[in-house]
Design a protein around this motif. Structure first.
Motif, PDB file in Angstrom:
ATOM      1  N   THR A   1      12.201  45.487 -53.410  1.00 50.25           N
ATOM      2  CA  THR A   1      11.676  46.983 -53.972  1.00 50.25           C
ATOM      3  C   THR A   1      11.435  46.975 -55.314  1.00 50.25           C
ATOM      4  O   THR A   1      12.441  46.460 -56.034  1.00 50.25           O
TER       5      THR A   1
ATOM      6  N   TYR B   1      11.662  49.798 -57.054  1.00 49.74           N
ATOM      7  CA  TYR B   1      12.137  51.208 -57.252  1.00 49.74           C
ATOM      8  C   TYR B   1      13.157  51.138 -58.242  1.00 49.74           C
ATOM      9  O   TYR B   1      13.564  51.846 -59.098  1.00 49.74           O
TER      10      TYR B   1
ATOM     11  N   ALA C   1      14.930  52.575 -49.513  1.00 48.62           N
ATOM     12  CA  ALA C   1      15.349  51.048 -49.464  1.00 48.62           C
ATOM     13  C   ALA C   1      16.945  50.870 -49.438  1.00 48.62           C
ATOM     14  O   ALA C   1      17.303  50.061 -48.359  1.00 48.62           O
TER      15      ALA C   1
ATOM     16  N   PRO D   1       8.036  53.240 -45.955  1.00 47.38           N
ATOM     17  CA  PRO D   1       8.498  53.495 -47.199  1.00 47.38           C
ATOM     18  C   PRO D   1       7.964  54.727 -47.761  1.00 47.38           C
ATOM     19  O   PRO D   1       6.580  55.150 -47.702  1.00 47.38           O
TER      20      PRO D   1
ATOM     21  N   GLY E   1       8.820  55.287 -51.156  1.00 44.53           N
ATOM     22  CA  GLY E   1       8.654  55.077 -52.371  1.00 44.53           C
ATOM     23  C   GLY E   1       9.537  55.907 -53.314  1.00 44.53           C
ATOM     24  O   GLY E   1       9.570  56.159 -54.301  1.00 44.53           O
TER      25      GLY E   1
END
Lengths: 252, 252, 252, 252, 252, 252
Positions: A157, A159, A222, A249, A251
């Motif tokens: 990820t 993020y 995540a 997901p 996000g």
């Protein structure tokens, strides 16, 4: 083919489903087919997930965030749509929230530590009198960007965000997946170097900064994929069922 | 054909559905078809009633005792079976508990008084700070057996039981349908001669007897058929829908 | 030079500080100097803000997020450091949380609407039985990216994120600054096209998406700078004091 | 002649009076004579019972349903009359509610099972986190009418009503005396064939029926005579007191 | 001779007995004789008082501190002795706690002010959201010892203790009879010069001293004799009953 | 010189500070200097005490009644003045309320018994499910005036008041320091001859008198000086710190 009750009874016991005070109604939330051949796993109970579970011919769906929190007062709107879909398709829905955060083997927090090559050391993260996370310690101190980089790669990820508020070399770590910021004062008091969680909120920013506690936000979604994923081989081996992970997901 | 929301909005307002503290989740409990042509009415939300409602091609079912009290924690067993049936058949379920006991026109208690040729006089029967019944008065005092006989005939039930604990000639009456025994001390304090309710419980026997308050138990089911029945012509006239009453007595 | 009590009394009344149930202890949280010449304004009560306020020679600091939520149980660690600094420097600390969200003139939510050229239409956003936000309506429907672009420019922040889950052209808008996601079900039920808030959490993602409600997250910090800023000219005009805004963004 | 405190202390311990959360104030509710020679036993604390107890020259009255539930707020009306009678006649009143339902030897539920030739097998009937009844099992399955017939004969009551909702031959039984219907869902979940209780209410009818659980209502009064009766020989043997049972049936 | 209900109904209304949240069960606590010719008045419901009331041939006893606070859980020991005496002698017991502290005519606090030649000015002394005392103001400021001296003479008690913590000349006064120290912070905040109460506790000493608030403790008993005494002529005139005050001081 | 944390940790453990439900926030209430050389001890946290502690150059102040009960909602007025003084002078404030009443060695109640040459026998004085006092027994019964005289001499206070309500010769004693009157019913039930406490309130007078329980009021302040005084040598020996007792009597 396994009877759904066998799986439910096993999970209830394995995850110790009735021992924790939780707003989530943990366990079999919606009853579906009697016989189970394929189980889907996901983070959130929502239409996207349900539709994919049916497309995969799943007989049961196991999620971290279920449909029922407290109790359903009216079967209307989104709730009606979701329940109708599950009941018409006879898809069993099993939810495990806190029990899947704090489990000593498949729990989100133990699994997060394992990504970093760490073992849980002490219970951490008091929530309603319950410890839902863990602390741990690197043998060799590591710089914050390196720890963040490992998480980016292992969680796949982008993020991940790192906030360097404390020491340069991280030794002691505390982990609470999801939205764990309410345990930041505890982390400061216990002298932890780095706090890893999913979402990092505005409210907690200055507390962490003044407490000289570095923070990594790995993403709510995540950070909570690990628990259900770790549960998959357990059920495959135990019951010879087929399993599939549904990635959905946000996000966030 | 009427849109279900029109009926729901009308009933919510007509029955003042959000004004009373009630364990029953009053209002549209389960959302079904958008368009409504035929409405079934019954006392209890249960499979027998649902199956009959479908057999009558009803699009909406209006009941006194709904499916949801507090909140649904798990959609399993009986709850699953009932919800599944409603959702698969897209049968709207509307429930009105206390609002249909105390309503000044169609309420069970006002309707019970009307069977005896009486008009409500004063609010009676305190429940969570709410008056759910009424008192009234005969112009001419009547002996207890006569009052009981009228109820037997009008309610078409042989459940009716009369307990003569007080004066021979009844003048002042208090009514709380269903299981209203908790208001017996209030009836004694207010000097009522006769208390009419549905079920009369062991716990209340000696209180009524020592308080010299005669009691008629007209049956829980029978005493609560009046409200939904009185609602039928209201909706027929307002919305030109078809209506049907589903009789499903428990004998209790 | 104004006596601090005059300012406090004015603010208490102007913001109607005692009328709302709030975990924040609104009003003068920490008492400092008697006389006030300069007032600093900020979002968060924290050491960074306090140090800057002193550097600016402020006698009073007015914030949206104060030091005291519920009650201080121990004056230790961060709490001790912050209180010690305030008391040693005799800096008055005034906090207004919900009263500064919902105020009809200087409130964060009304001010957010004004950035978009809108006027508040109806109260929105139920929180403990209180409406803390507002709905509004564009005269001419606007595409979501355009609305987002206006906020980026006016708030001078690149945090702004837009989630297009519903109609292409936005007409009806609901606003709750900060972390307002708990009002998303209300926005869906009321048929709003766009929900504007500060932080958008994982938990609310699927609800908004399935409810076809577009969302703009403008940043918790950024969305809550507007209220205190709008309060500045009010106090300057009323009391002839000097004012300064302390920008201390968290990037969240 | 025994000192009342000896009897009270024995009962408090034998019935484990302080271990159960109960609205009834269990134990010596009203203090009377110091010395006790004769003890009366009854189900309900009411004037009829008190007058008979005095007629029998009893010094103590032991009941299942006492005078004090929660607390006495005003000594007026019926409460005054009852207390006055007890105090003027110095009649000790001892009450045991839940402790006399669930007691493993003299409890109402164990005694009900014994009438049917059964032994308690497992705790059953959760009430405030407490099991107040028991399950049991016939060696040889019996048809429902036969079980009902035994109860009619042994309880010497014609109240007994049987509802055949499930299997023809009864094997597994659950018992909760008095008004035990709130445990019907538990009986269904545990796969019991027959539920025996005192009063069967309208509310529980459809749940039992859809859950295919047969029910016997043996009468609230009748089903709760067993406990106090079983206590009689215990006290006779222990203290050499005289005992008398006061039969005061309500027919409910 | 007056029927007891007439007196009770009059008092309930005159003292507005049901309007205040109070742990005391205000009103007719114990029901006695139907007809009332003589009424005794006292501060405390206790055996000494009861015995004297009977010696005076009183049919009713009106007290400030009754027998029932919350609810009677067991009629044993002192409670049994007291209730037995009242019921055997058919002595009506009427209690008025807060309603007799705050009453605008006969209340303890208004009466205390009258002793000093003062009229109540503003409600004071918040207790469960209720103001139970009053503030007032001397036309001419008086030194503390002089105020104390007036109370010694008028209350005929040598208990009175004066604590000079503030200004020499007293102008503004606040009064809460009995144990009123919990309102001392309110008195300080409102800039009162002297706080008059019954008992002054250790806990409140330093708060009063640092707040520069002088205090007079006039005795719990003495400060609460005024209300019932003021009620005596009211009932004499209204009902032509005989009255007697029972003095039973505790010296506290 | 000792680090303050060492002393705090020792006290927290020695007094078992976190085990008792207490409105007082026990433990280090206000954090001051890191290093501690001299500790002052007192009963009440107030300005007089603080000023004397500073005059004695104390680095820490240990009190029985601290500053924080529940939580500080506003740092204004007296609270601001007290906190400001402590923080500016970096004086650590440590409070121990119930833990210092019930401690088996240095507790106020054990120490009160020791003054009389007695050892604690059984826990006594139920408060929130906790026993905060003790009972004991004289080998040789003593007349009440003699017991009172010993306390006058040992406590060096002329506050001591004795109420002779029961037997002439005292054998069994119960002790609850401070304002312990709420345990008088327990003392009566347990057949104690004498109850020793600090303040004796009007409310408890008649209960003690009718229960034939003699009472000694030794003064709230005086009865609670013993615990902190007994703690002094413990800390001197353990940490080699200097200690000073600050006497600040209220005469109550």
């Amino acid at each position: 083919m396994v009877n759904k009750d066998e799986i439910v009874n096993f999970l209830d016991e394995y995850l110790d489903i009735n021992s924790f005070p939780d707003k989530s109604r943990n366990g079999l939330q919606v009853e579906g087919k009697e016989e189970v051949e394929k189980i889907a796993f996901a983070i959130d109970a929502c239409m996207d997930t349900f539709i994919k579970a049916r497309a995969f011919d799943a007989d049961m769906l196991i999620v971290h965030h279920g449909l029922i929190w407290g109790g359903i007062e009216y079967v209307r709107g989104l709730v009606q749509k979701r329940l109708k879909f599950l009941l018409e398709n006879e898809l069993n829905l099993y939810a495990a929230h806190l029990p899947l955060d704090l489990h000593p083997e498949v729990g989100n927090n133990v699994q997060l530590l394992k990504l970093l090559g760490l073992e849980p050391k002490e219970p951490f993260g008091s929530y309603n009198g319950l410890s839902i996370g863990y602390t741990s310690e690197f043998d060799e101190p590591k710089p914050l960007p390196l720890v963040a980089q490992i998480l980016v790669e292992k969680l796949k990820t982008d993020y991940v965000k790192a906030y360097e508020f404390g020491v340069e070399e991280i030794k002691r770590v505390a982990v609470v997946s999801g939205r764990g910021g309410f345990t930041i004062p505890e982390a400061i008091e216990k002298g932890v170097d780095l706090f890893i969680t999913g979402e990092f909120l505005h409210d907690d920013y200055h507390t962490a900064k003044e407490g000289r506690l570095s923070v990594i936000a790995a993403g709510h979604y995540a950070s909570e994929t690990l628990g259900v994923k770790a549960l998959m081989p357990v059920l495959r081996e135990k019951f010879r069922v087929k399993t599939v992970f549904i990635d959905n997901p946000t996000g966030l």
